[in-house]
Design a protein around this motif. Structure first.
Motif, PDB file in Angstrom:
ATOM      1  N   ALA A  12       5.973  -6.524   0.591  1.00 43.45           N
ATOM      2  CA  ALA A  12       4.908  -5.863   1.349  1.00 43.45           C
ATOM      3  C   ALA A  12       4.665  -6.593   2.656  1.00 43.45           C
ATOM      4  O   ALA A  12       4.690  -7.821   2.724  1.00 43.45           O
ATOM      5  N   SER A  13       4.403  -5.818   3.699  1.00 47.76           N
ATOM      6  CA  SER A  13       4.027  -6.390   4.990  1.00 47.76           C
ATOM      7  C   SER A  13       2.937  -5.520   5.600  1.00 47.76           C
ATOM      8  O   SER A  13       2.794  -4.347   5.272  1.00 47.76           O
ATOM      9  N   GLY A  14       2.145  -6.141   6.475  1.00 45.61           N
ATOM     10  CA  GLY A  14       1.063  -5.400   7.108  1.00 45.61           C
ATOM     11  C   GLY A  14      -0.220  -5.357   6.313  1.00 45.61           C
ATOM     12  O   GLY A  14      -1.199  -4.726   6.740  1.00 45.61           O
ATOM     13  N   LEU A  15      -0.235  -6.014   5.165  1.00 40.18           N
ATOM     14  CA  LEU A  15      -1.447  -6.118   4.356  1.00 40.18           C
ATOM     15  C   LEU A  15      -1.322  -7.322   3.433  1.00 40.18           C
ATOM     16  O   LEU A  15      -0.240  -7.885   3.274  1.00 40.18           O
ATOM     17  N   ASN A  16      -2.439  -7.687   2.840  1.00 41.58           N
ATOM     18  CA  ASN A  16      -2.467  -8.814   1.904  1.00 41.58           C
ATOM     19  C   ASN A  16      -2.603  -8.239   0.498  1.00 41.58           C
ATOM     20  O   ASN A  16      -3.625  -7.630   0.161  1.00 41.58           O
ATOM     21  N   ILE A  17      -1.587  -8.434  -0.328  1.00 38.72           N
ATOM     22  CA  ILE A  17      -1.612  -7.796  -1.645  1.00 38.72           C
ATOM     23  C   ILE A  17      -2.728  -8.354  -2.530  1.00 38.72           C
ATOM     24  O   ILE A  17      -3.078  -7.742  -3.533  1.00 38.72           O
ATOM     25  N   ARG A  18      -3.282  -9.503  -2.157  1.00 40.70           N
ATOM     26  CA  ARG A  18      -4.406 -10.043  -2.945  1.00 40.70           C
ATOM     27  C   ARG A  18      -5.608  -9.110  -2.916  1.00 40.70           C
ATOM     28  O   ARG A  18      -6.435  -9.115  -3.825  1.00 40.70           O
ATOM     29  N   THR A  19      -5.717  -8.332  -1.861  1.00 34.54           N
ATOM     30  CA  THR A  19      -6.905  -7.484  -1.688  1.00 34.54           C
ATOM     31  C   THR A  19      -6.649  -6.034  -2.095  1.00 34.54           C
ATOM     32  O   THR A  19      -7.499  -5.171  -1.871  1.00 34.54           O
ATOM     33  N   CYS A  20      -5.494  -5.765  -2.680  1.00 34.53           N
ATOM     34  CA  CYS A  20      -5.102  -4.379  -2.970  1.00 34.53           C
ATOM     35  C   CYS A  20      -4.737  -4.207  -4.435  1.00 34.53           C
ATOM     36  O   CYS A  20      -4.316  -5.151  -5.101  1.00 34.53           O
ATOM     37  N   TYR A  21      -4.865  -2.987  -4.900  1.00 32.89           N
ATOM     38  CA  TYR A  21      -4.267  -2.608  -6.161  1.00 32.89           C
ATOM     39  C   TYR A  21      -2.796  -2.294  -5.880  1.00 32.89           C
ATOM     40  O   TYR A  21      -2.476  -1.592  -4.940  1.00 32.89           O
ATOM     41  N   MET A  22      -1.914  -2.844  -6.707  1.00 32.80           N
ATOM     42  CA  MET A  22      -0.484  -2.609  -6.563  1.00 32.80           C
ATOM     43  C   MET A  22      -0.001  -1.866  -7.801  1.00 32.80           C
ATOM     44  O   MET A  22      -0.510  -2.080  -8.904  1.00 32.80           O
ATOM     45  N   ALA A  23       1.007  -1.028  -7.627  1.00 30.41           N
ATOM     46  CA  ALA A  23       1.497  -0.261  -8.763  1.00 30.41           C
ATOM     47  C   ALA A  23       2.967   0.077  -8.601  1.00 30.41           C
ATOM     48  O   ALA A  23       3.525   0.022  -7.507  1.00 30.41           O
ATOM     49  N   TRP A  24       3.557   0.416  -9.726  1.00 27.91           N
ATOM     50  CA  TRP A  24       4.893   0.990  -9.764  1.00 27.91           C
ATOM     51  C   TRP A  24       4.779   2.381 -10.390  1.00 27.91           C
ATOM     52  O   TRP A  24       4.102   2.563 -11.405  1.00 27.91           O
ATOM     53  N   PHE A  25       5.456   3.313  -9.760  1.00 31.18           N
ATOM     54  CA  PHE A  25       5.588   4.666 -10.283  1.00 31.18           C
ATOM     55  C   PHE A  25       7.078   4.990 -10.352  1.00 31.18           C
ATOM     56  O   PHE A  25       7.902   4.307  -9.752  1.00 31.18           O
ATOM     57  N   ARG A  26       7.409   6.051 -11.070  1.00 29.89           N
ATOM     58  CA  ARG A  26       8.795   6.489 -11.112  1.00 29.89           C
ATOM     59  C   ARG A  26       8.848   8.006 -11.129  1.00 29.89           C
ATOM     60  O   ARG A  26       7.896   8.675 -11.555  1.00 29.89           O
ATOM     61  N   GLN A  27       9.974   8.523 -10.677  1.00 31.18           N
ATOM     62  CA  GLN A  27      10.151   9.972 -10.644  1.00 31.18           C
ATOM     63  C   GLN A  27      11.588  10.308 -11.016  1.00 31.18           C
ATOM     64  O   GLN A  27      12.529   9.894 -10.323  1.00 31.18           O
ATOM     65  N   ALA A  28      11.737  11.029 -12.113  1.00 27.70           N
ATOM     66  CA  ALA A  28      13.038  11.494 -12.554  1.00 27.70           C
ATOM     67  C   ALA A  28      13.306  12.866 -11.948  1.00 27.70           C
ATOM     68  O   ALA A  28      12.370  13.580 -11.575  1.00 27.70           O
TER      69      ALA A  28
END
Length: 125
Positions: free
Chosen positions: A24-40
């Motif tokens: 990630a760039s342009g933000l601080n992941i400490r202050t954000c919710y992060m997630a993984w999604f997937r699409q088949a």
């Protein structure tokens, strides 16, 4: 400018493992919710896992619980997804996502306002 760049996808046999990374760039992941999604192919984008801003909790879809592990390295501003015991049904494009807004649920795609380009994971039987 926020950018998310996934890497680490590929082809693996059933029962194998893969590790995905999201830089990630342009933000601080400490202050954000992060997630993984997937699409088949032919399916809607589905939630895989999410990590809270400061509560330290990580959430998983039932289909990947006990097989996948999400982690973050705040110093590198990276997020990871370790995938073990992969199954053919795990085949999909995997997306890293960031939410910088407050919402009622971090388990749904509309709650995330920044997305990576995705990385393909293919599990052969």
């Amino acid at each position: 400018q926020v950018q998310l760049v996934e890497s680490g996808g590929g082809l693996v046999q059933a029962g194998g493992s893969l590790s995905l990374s999201c830089a990630a760039s342009g933000l601080n992941i400490r202050t954000c919710y992060m997630a993984w999604f997937r699409q088949a192919p032919g399916k809607e984008r589905e939630f895989v896992s999410a990590a809270g801003r400061s509560d330290g909790n990580t959430y998983y879809a039932d289909s990947v619980k006990d097989r996948f592990t999400m982690s973050r390295d705040s110093a590198k501003n990276n997020v990871y997804l370790r995938m073990n015991s992969l199954k053919p049904e795990d085949t999909a494009v995997y997306f890293c996502a960031v939410s910088t807004v407050t919402t009622s649920s971090y388990l749904v795609a509309p709650s995330y306002n920044y997305w990576g380009q995705g990385t393909q994971v293919t599990v052969s039987s």
